[in-house]
Write a protein that holds these residues in place. Structure first.
Motif, mmCIF file in Angstrom:
data_model
loop_
_atom_site.group_PDB
_atom_site.id
_atom_site.type_symbol
_atom_site.label_atom_id
_atom_site.label_comp_id
_atom_site.label_asym_id
_atom_site.label_seq_id
_atom_site.Cartn_x
_atom_site.Cartn_y
_atom_site.Cartn_z
ATOM 1 N N VAL A 216 -39.000 -15.079 3.192
ATOM 2 C CA VAL A 216 -37.958 -15.002 4.218
ATOM 3 C C VAL A 216 -37.455 -13.570 4.385
ATOM 4 O O VAL A 216 -37.174 -13.130 5.509
ATOM 5 N N VAL A 217 -37.353 -12.821 3.296
ATOM 6 C CA VAL A 217 -36.909 -11.427 3.385
ATOM 7 C C VAL A 217 -37.862 -10.626 4.271
ATOM 8 O O VAL A 217 -37.430 -9.863 5.157
ATOM 9 N N ILE A 218 -39.168 -10.804 4.056
ATOM 10 C CA ILE A 218 -40.148 -10.072 4.862
ATOM 11 C C ILE A 218 -40.145 -10.597 6.298
ATOM 12 O O ILE A 218 -40.247 -9.823 7.267
ATOM 13 N N PHE A 219 -40.038 -11.913 6.469
ATOM 14 C CA PHE A 219 -39.975 -12.495 7.812
ATOM 15 C C PHE A 219 -38.774 -11.946 8.589
ATOM 16 O O PHE A 219 -38.871 -11.678 9.790
ATOM 17 N N ASP A 220 -37.648 -11.804 7.922
ATOM 18 C CA ASP A 220 -36.448 -11.326 8.593
ATOM 19 C C ASP A 220 -36.637 -9.885 9.074
ATOM 20 O O ASP A 220 -36.257 -9.543 10.206
ATOM 21 N N ARG A 221 -37.244 -9.052 8.232
ATOM 22 C CA ARG A 221 -37.527 -7.684 8.648
ATOM 23 C C ARG A 221 -38.577 -7.672 9.761
ATOM 24 O O ARG A 221 -38.490 -6.857 10.698
ATOM 25 N N LEU A 222 -39.542 -8.580 9.687
ATOM 26 C CA LEU A 222 -40.564 -8.662 10.731
ATOM 27 C C LEU A 222 -39.931 -9.015 12.070
ATOM 28 O O LEU A 222 -40.284 -8.448 13.104
ATOM 29 N N SER A 241 -43.253 -3.878 8.267
ATOM 30 C CA SER A 241 -42.242 -4.754 7.669
ATOM 31 C C SER A 241 -42.453 -4.902 6.171
ATOM 32 O O SER A 241 -41.498 -4.885 5.394
ATOM 33 N N VAL A 242 -43.713 -5.061 5.758
ATOM 34 C CA VAL A 242 -44.010 -5.198 4.332
ATOM 35 C C VAL A 242 -43.685 -3.903 3.592
ATOM 36 O O VAL A 242 -43.112 -3.921 2.495
ATOM 37 N N ASN A 243 -44.015 -2.761 4.190
ATOM 38 C CA ASN A 243 -43.721 -1.475 3.561
ATOM 39 C C ASN A 243 -42.216 -1.248 3.427
ATOM 40 O O ASN A 243 -41.747 -0.720 2.418
ATOM 41 N N GLU A 244 -41.463 -1.651 4.438
ATOM 42 C CA GLU A 244 -40.023 -1.435 4.404
ATOM 43 C C GLU A 244 -39.321 -2.306 3.361
ATOM 44 O O GLU A 244 -38.239 -1.966 2.893
ATOM 45 N N THR A 245 -39.913 -3.446 3.025
ATOM 46 C CA THR A 245 -39.312 -4.336 2.020
ATOM 47 C C THR A 245 -40.013 -4.231 0.665
ATOM 48 O O THR A 245 -39.683 -4.975 -0.259
ATOM 49 N N ARG A 248 -37.800 -3.449 -2.489
ATOM 50 C CA ARG A 248 -37.001 -4.613 -2.881
ATOM 51 C C ARG A 248 -37.868 -5.647 -3.577
ATOM 52 O O ARG A 248 -37.489 -6.237 -4.594
ATOM 53 N N THR A 249 -39.075 -5.877 -3.053
ATOM 54 C CA THR A 249 -39.983 -6.864 -3.633
ATOM 55 C C THR A 249 -40.381 -6.481 -5.054
ATOM 56 O O THR A 249 -40.344 -7.301 -5.973
ATOM 57 N N LEU A 250 -40.756 -5.214 -5.251
ATOM 58 C CA LEU A 250 -41.181 -4.755 -6.571
ATOM 59 C C LEU A 250 -40.026 -4.775 -7.566
ATOM 60 O O LEU A 250 -40.209 -5.126 -8.735
ATOM 61 N N MET A 251 -38.842 -4.398 -7.111
ATOM 62 C CA MET A 251 -37.690 -4.390 -8.002
ATOM 63 C C MET A 251 -37.343 -5.809 -8.453
ATOM 64 O O MET A 251 -37.118 -6.070 -9.646
ATOM 65 N N THR A 252 -37.325 -6.746 -7.499
ATOM 66 C CA THR A 252 -36.982 -8.132 -7.829
ATOM 67 C C THR A 252 -38.031 -8.760 -8.729
ATOM 68 O O THR A 252 -37.718 -9.363 -9.762
#
Length: 320
Positions: A216-222, A241-245, A248-252
């Protein structure tokens, strides 16, 4: 100065190998299902019905001697396994004895349990029995049904939520990713013959929640980027969109995996199956958010009408 796991201007082409990754995911799912059907799952006492006796002794576990002592009781299928854990004391030796539910009985009777304990004490007088768990066949059947309903209901609720929150293409992509995660998790449990019980079902539901959150995080940015970059090809907007998130993805995922590794090493054998399921689910869930969910959306396409000046997507007016 903030610490960044990835550069701010990262521009990796995640979708470059989308055909290979999607094909690999399909092959892995087919393989997982095949292993599941051929090998089967190592169901715990929750689903099989029967009794599990946990032993603790200062003497080394002799599986052969334990089996010979129990054999005269004619209890049918009896599985004896030694339990290893780094948290055990040097003179602590633990075993787990699983006895199948007896025909015509809801569970192994107290008399039978007492007979098993007496037989084992004849082999090792120092042996103790810290826990005894019993589940009847009828109850175990109901637990299987309830577990399946729980997983199906969670997927159905997510399907409706994503459909209302975004669009049907996104909903299909999200559900495809979740099915991918669940199937691969079950396949790994079947391949490694890790005990599959109610704790594993709880872990699978946790995996579903974790995976859909990342998706959902990536979908929202998309969605934001589709409105912002109306004429940019869909695949390029997805990569952006994937690059911008990504940070956050790696940290989580990274911090979650650190905690799970600690639990795997120090948590003990009781929760090891549960923790392993979540550990595996975090990895495949992060992967599927990009290479399964986004691939499905890309194949289905998104309605973007360039004739309408204010239309970036067919859901461009939806409030986030």
């Amino acid at each position: 100065m903030r610490l960044r796991l990835v550069p701010q201007d990262t521009n990796w082409d995640f979708m470059q190998y989308r055909h290979w990754t999607f094909g690999a995911s399909l092959v892995a799912m087919v393989g997982a299902i095949a292993i599941w059907l051929i090998v089967g799952l190592n169901f715990g006492i929750d689903f099989l019905g029967g009794t599990t006796i946990r032993t603790d002794s200062t003497q080394a576990v002799d599986v052969g001697a334990y089996r010979d002592a129990i054999a005269p009781l004619e209890l049918g299928d009896v599985v004896i396994s030694e339990v290893f854990d780094p948290t055990f004391a040097p003179d602590q030796h633990v075993a787990q004895i699983r006895i199948q539910a007896q025909e015509g009985a809801e569970s192994v009777t107290p008399e039978t349990i007492a007979a098993v304990e007496a037989a084992l004490q004849g082999v090792d007088p120092s042996i103790t029995f810290p826990s005894v768990e019993s589940v009847g066949p009828k109850v175990s059947g109901e637990l299987i049904t309830t577990a399946l309903i729980a997983v199906a209901a969670s997927l159905g609720a997510i399907l409706i939520y994503i459909w209302l929150r975004f669009e049907w293409q996104f909903s299909v992509g999200a559900i495809a990713a979740l099915i991918h995660d669940v199937v691969l998790t079950i396949g790994v449990f079947s391949l490694l013959q890790i005990r599959f019980d109610l704790a594993t079902i709880a872990a699978i539901l946790t995996i579903i929640g974790y995976s859909i959150n990342d998706t959902v995080v990536i979908f929202d940015r998309l969605r934001e980027n589709l409105i912002k970059y109306k004429k940019t090809p869909l695949i390029d907007v997805m990569n952006r969109s994937v690059n911008e998130t990504l940070s956050r993805t790696l940290m989580t995922s990274g911090t979650t995996l650190l905690a799970l590794v600690a639990l795997l090493v120090l948590g003990g054998d009781v929760i090891r199956g549960f923790v392993f399921a979540i550990f595996w689910g975090v990895i495949v869930g992060t992967y599927s958010s990009v290479y399964v969910a986004k691939n499905v959306v890309l194949m289905l396409g998104v309605d973007r009408d360039p004739k309408q000046p204010d239309a970036g997507t067919q859901f461009g007016a939806v409030d986030a």
